[in-house]
Scaffold this motif. Structure first.
Motif, PDB file in Angstrom:
ATOM      1  N   PHE A 146      49.434 -21.787 156.611  1.00 54.17           N
ATOM      2  CA  PHE A 146      48.619 -22.452 157.631  1.00 54.17           C
ATOM      3  C   PHE A 146      47.144 -22.068 157.527  1.00 54.17           C
ATOM      4  O   PHE A 146      46.270 -22.915 157.367  1.00 54.17           O
ATOM      5  CB  PHE A 146      49.174 -22.113 159.013  1.00 54.17           C
ATOM      6  N   ALA A 147      46.886 -20.758 157.588  1.00 52.34           N
ATOM      7  CA  ALA A 147      45.494 -20.298 157.619  1.00 52.34           C
ATOM      8  C   ALA A 147      44.737 -20.810 156.393  1.00 52.34           C
ATOM      9  O   ALA A 147      43.616 -21.303 156.489  1.00 52.34           O
ATOM     10  CB  ALA A 147      45.456 -18.782 157.672  1.00 52.34           C
ATOM     11  N   ARG A 148      45.389 -20.707 155.211  1.00 56.61           N
ATOM     12  CA  ARG A 148      44.733 -21.097 153.967  1.00 56.61           C
ATOM     13  C   ARG A 148      44.397 -22.593 153.968  1.00 56.61           C
ATOM     14  O   ARG A 148      43.293 -22.997 153.645  1.00 56.61           O
ATOM     15  CB  ARG A 148      45.651 -20.750 152.796  1.00 56.61           C
ATOM     16  N   LEU A 194      49.120 -29.977 156.329  1.00 57.31           N
ATOM     17  CA  LEU A 194      50.367 -29.263 156.109  1.00 57.31           C
ATOM     18  C   LEU A 194      51.461 -29.963 156.910  1.00 57.31           C
ATOM     19  O   LEU A 194      51.296 -30.234 158.099  1.00 57.31           O
ATOM     20  CB  LEU A 194      50.202 -27.816 156.601  1.00 57.31           C
ATOM     21  N   VAL A 195      52.546 -30.295 156.236  1.00 61.41           N
ATOM     22  CA  VAL A 195      53.716 -30.875 156.913  1.00 61.41           C
ATOM     23  C   VAL A 195      54.891 -29.985 156.563  1.00 61.41           C
ATOM     24  O   VAL A 195      55.116 -29.700 155.390  1.00 61.41           O
ATOM     25  CB  VAL A 195      54.018 -32.303 156.421  1.00 61.41           C
ATOM     26  N   ASN A 231      58.968 -24.930 154.412  1.00 65.93           N
ATOM     27  CA  ASN A 231      59.788 -24.621 155.581  1.00 65.93           C
ATOM     28  C   ASN A 231      58.950 -23.841 156.592  1.00 65.93           C
ATOM     29  O   ASN A 231      57.735 -23.716 156.446  1.00 65.93           O
ATOM     30  CB  ASN A 231      61.046 -23.862 155.164  1.00 65.93           C
ATOM     31  N   ARG A 232      59.610 -23.297 157.583  1.00 64.96           N
ATOM     32  CA  ARG A 232      58.901 -22.624 158.665  1.00 64.96           C
ATOM     33  C   ARG A 232      58.094 -21.424 158.151  1.00 64.96           C
ATOM     34  O   ARG A 232      56.932 -21.238 158.504  1.00 64.96           O
ATOM     35  CB  ARG A 232      59.918 -22.157 159.716  1.00 64.96           C
ATOM     36  N   ASP A 233      58.719 -20.624 157.292  1.00 68.36           N
ATOM     37  CA  ASP A 233      58.007 -19.457 156.747  1.00 68.36           C
ATOM     38  C   ASP A 233      56.761 -19.903 155.996  1.00 68.36           C
ATOM     39  O   ASP A 233      55.689 -19.320 156.118  1.00 68.36           O
ATOM     40  CB  ASP A 233      58.901 -18.672 155.778  1.00 68.36           C
ATOM     41  N   ALA A 234      56.947 -20.956 155.173  1.00 68.03           N
ATOM     42  CA  ALA A 234      55.824 -21.442 154.381  1.00 68.03           C
ATOM     43  C   ALA A 234      54.731 -21.962 155.298  1.00 68.03           C
ATOM     44  O   ALA A 234      53.540 -21.756 155.048  1.00 68.03           O
ATOM     45  CB  ALA A 234      56.293 -22.547 153.443  1.00 68.03           C
ATOM     46  N   PRO A 247      39.056 -22.145 165.107  1.00 68.00           N
ATOM     47  CA  PRO A 247      39.165 -21.756 163.700  1.00 68.00           C
ATOM     48  C   PRO A 247      39.754 -20.352 163.597  1.00 68.00           C
ATOM     49  O   PRO A 247      39.384 -19.464 164.369  1.00 68.00           O
ATOM     50  CB  PRO A 247      37.706 -21.762 163.221  1.00 68.00           C
ATOM     51  N   GLY A 248      40.703 -20.193 162.697  1.00 67.81           N
ATOM     52  CA  GLY A 248      41.289 -18.873 162.483  1.00 67.81           C
ATOM     53  C   GLY A 248      42.336 -18.485 163.515  1.00 67.81           C
ATOM     54  O   GLY A 248      42.818 -17.357 163.500  1.00 67.81           O
TER      55      GLY A 248
END
Ligand code: C2E
Ligand code: CA
Ligand code: CA
Length: 568
Positions: free
Chosen positions: A171-173, A220-221, A163-166, A276-277
């Motif tokens: 994202f960064a990882r 990521l989706v 979900n949005r929180d996830a 990046p980042g």
């Protein structure tokens, strides 16, 4: 020595006073019956063999005593040896220290259990510990429940996507320091799909979309809103982005078949690429702004985030807050540009022009802030306060004058259409005691073009109060001379563009002549604006224009300086 007595130094674990003298039978039954699994390892034996386990150990691990005794403890981890906790445990054992760790262990039947292991060294004299006593607790249930809760917190229950929180957390990882493309999608008219086909089909469609998005190679989706998805791609190079977008576009153009419906779905698409980042939250917000643009475009064109837009929006927000503050701090002041009677050159009045006396940046002209003040509606408050200031000033200036000066005040369209300007003027007259004849409001030509009975009514009531009404910048708008006849005007201000170069343009002369003639017939006076040259002044005078203002006569002056002229 019986093994259970090794545990006795740890009596406080069983709620008994340390050092209590217990008959051997009592001690062993305490240890044997304890709820916690207990094992004892002999550190002096080769491979630190287990020499004792209690009943709880057998229950938790599924291994009978005979099977456990003689092995090294690590058999409980099987091949799952890469746990960070194992490293820490090894270090503690080498140092002869106690340690508490949480381990993944495996029962005899191969099933996993989470083990909170507390290892306590037992020394007999100096040197390294002779034994370790291990207390084991099966914490599988709380750990698994916490895991499940965590995964529920981070998973969209309908599609199984993050979900949005996830999305934000992962994202960064997932992007692993690459340049990124973040795409946000919104299903066009999803409400209508829900309404027309029912929620089951709406839900099935969401699942089908999630599934298809999952095939595009995104890192990521996520489902980030009711009918919104976000995709994150780690980019091999910047050139990869258009291709990915194209693939996404082609994929979404295909129909979606779900039980009971075959749907052509359209999507609004906003995207942004980031270094990046780059901060996930910022990128999501930026892609969201681009998505909003896409929704507004007629064909739901995919839109890229444009950074200037955000900078501009931020600037506007800051400026609006600044203007509000300036208003309460009385930072708006008026400068006065003299207006002269052309035949004599005598100063007969002045136009009040607003300035922002900014504490840090100094005097700001209207070009810097009036538009924003109009767009945000703040002009209503600025204008209301300003009209009072100017009226008070007029009263003060005219107190000792034989022939009073007239003051013009600029009013923007918004003030006529969105505020009760008639009441405001009436109040200002009452409060300040200004003679209404000393006050003229300058209005823009566009108000005439509206040509509505309401607007005409406002003009009439203002004139009935006894004040003057002037049309500013005349000739620049779309109004024709015909409008002039319908409105009760007392003055026309000829725009600077007609005055500038007047002596050299036959066309301008024809227009100016027509305006002066018409104004004469309507009983309105004409003020030539922006007079900079003596030749312009002379020609206006020769054509019968009664009044003028401009740099030739004077720049707009601070009140204190204008007061000196008015007193002379
Ligand atoms: P405007 O009403 O046409 O005001 C005349 C503008 O021309 C003023 O600019 C003035 O300084 C400038 N000007 C005067 N003489 C000359 C000249 O000989 N040559 C040239 N090149 N310019 C000359 P300013 O003060 O910057 O005001 C700009 C505009 O801002 C005004 O145009 C008016 O539309 C608006 N404004 C000014 N004060 C107010 C106000 O209190 N309320 C509202 N709503 N608008 C205002
Ligand atoms: Ca004006
Ligand atoms: Ca003007």
């Amino acid at each position: 020595m019986p093994f259970t007595s090794l545990v006795l130094p740890l009596l406080s674990r069983f709620g008994l006073p340390a050092g209590a003298m217990l008959p051997e039978g009592v001690a062993s039954s305490i240890v044997e019956r304890a709820q916690e699994g207990i094992l004892v390892a002999d550190m002096r034996s080769p491979d630190a063999r287990i020499i004792y386990v209690n009943g709880a150990f057998e229950r938790i691990t599924g291994y009978a005593r005979e099977e456990a005794v003689g092995k090294n403890c690590r058999y409980l981890q099987g091949s799952d040896r890469l746990q960070p906790a194992i490293g820490r445990m090894r270090e503690a054992l080498a140092a002869g220290e106690g340690i508490q760790v949480r381990l993944r262990n495996y029962r005899k039947d191969g099933s996993l259990f989470w083990n909170d292991l507390d290892l306590v060294p037992i020394r007999q004299g100096a040197g390294p510990p002779a034994y370790y006593v291990g207390f084991i607790r099966d914490v599988t249930e709380p750990v698994v429940t916490a895991d499940r809760l965590e995964s529920m917190r981070l998973t969209d229950q309908l599609t199984g996507c993050p979900n949005r929180d996830a999305f934000l957390e992962q994202f960064a990882r997932r992007m692993a320091g690459a340049r990124v493309l973040l795409v946000k999608l919104d299903i066009a008219r999803f409400n209508e799909i829900n309404g027309g086909y029912g929620y089951d089909i709406g839900d099935a469609l969401l699942k089908a979309i999630a599934e298809r998005l999952g095939t595009l190679g995104a890192d990521l989706v996520a489902r980030v809103g009711n009918d919104q998805f976000a995709l994150g791609f780690a980019l091999a190079s910047d050139a990869a982005a258009p291709e990915l977008l194209e693939r996404l576009h082609r994929s979404l153009a295909e129909r979606f078949t779900v039980p009971g419906a075959d749907l052509q779905v359209r999507f609004a698409v906003g995207f942004v690429t980031g270094a990046p980042g780059a901060d996930a939250r910022m990128l999501v917000r930026q892609a969201g702004a681009a998505l909003a643009d896409s929704k507004l475009s007629p064909l739901l064109r995919p839109c890229e985030f444009a950074s200037e837009r955000e900078a501009e929006a931020r600037h506007r927000l800051q400026m609006t807050a600044e203007l509000q503050r300036a208003l309460s701090a009385n930072e708006f002041v008026y400068h006065y540009q003299p207006q002269v009677a052309l035949p004599t050159g005598e100063t007969v009045g002045a136009e009040a022009l607003v300035r922002w006396q900014h504490a840090l940046f100094g005097l700001q002209t209207p070009a810097r802030f009036i538009r924003l003040a109009e767009e945000t509606g703040l002009i209503l408050d600025i204008g209301a306060a300003g009209l009072r200031d100017v009226a008070r000033y007029a009263v003060e200036i005219n107190r000792n004058r034989a022939r009073p000066l007239c003051f013009s005040f600029n009013v923007s369209s918004l003030e006529l259409t969105h505020s009760d300007i008639v009441s405001l003027v009436r109040r200002v007259i009452d409060e300040t005691g200004i003679d209404p004849a000393w006050l003229t409001l300058e209005l823009t030509e566009s108000l005439l073009a509206e040509d509505s009975p309401e607007m005409l009514g406002i003009f009439r009531r203002l004139r009935d109060l006894g004040i003057g009404l002037s049309i500013d910048d005349f000739g620049t708008g779309y109004s024709s001379l015909r409008y002039l006849e319908r409105f009760p005007l007392s003055e026309i201000k000829l725009d600077r563009s007609f005055v500038c170069g007047l002596p050299h343009s036959a066309a301008k002369r024809i227009i100016v002549e027509a305006v002066i003639k018409l104004a004469g017939e309507l009983g309105a006076r004409v003020v030539g604006e922006g007079v900079e040259q003596e030749t312009e002044r002379d020609m206006l005078a020769a054509m019968g224009c009664g009044f003028a203002q401009g740099h030739l006569f004077s720049l707009p002056l601070p009140a204190s300086e204008f007061s000196l002229i008015a007193a002379a």
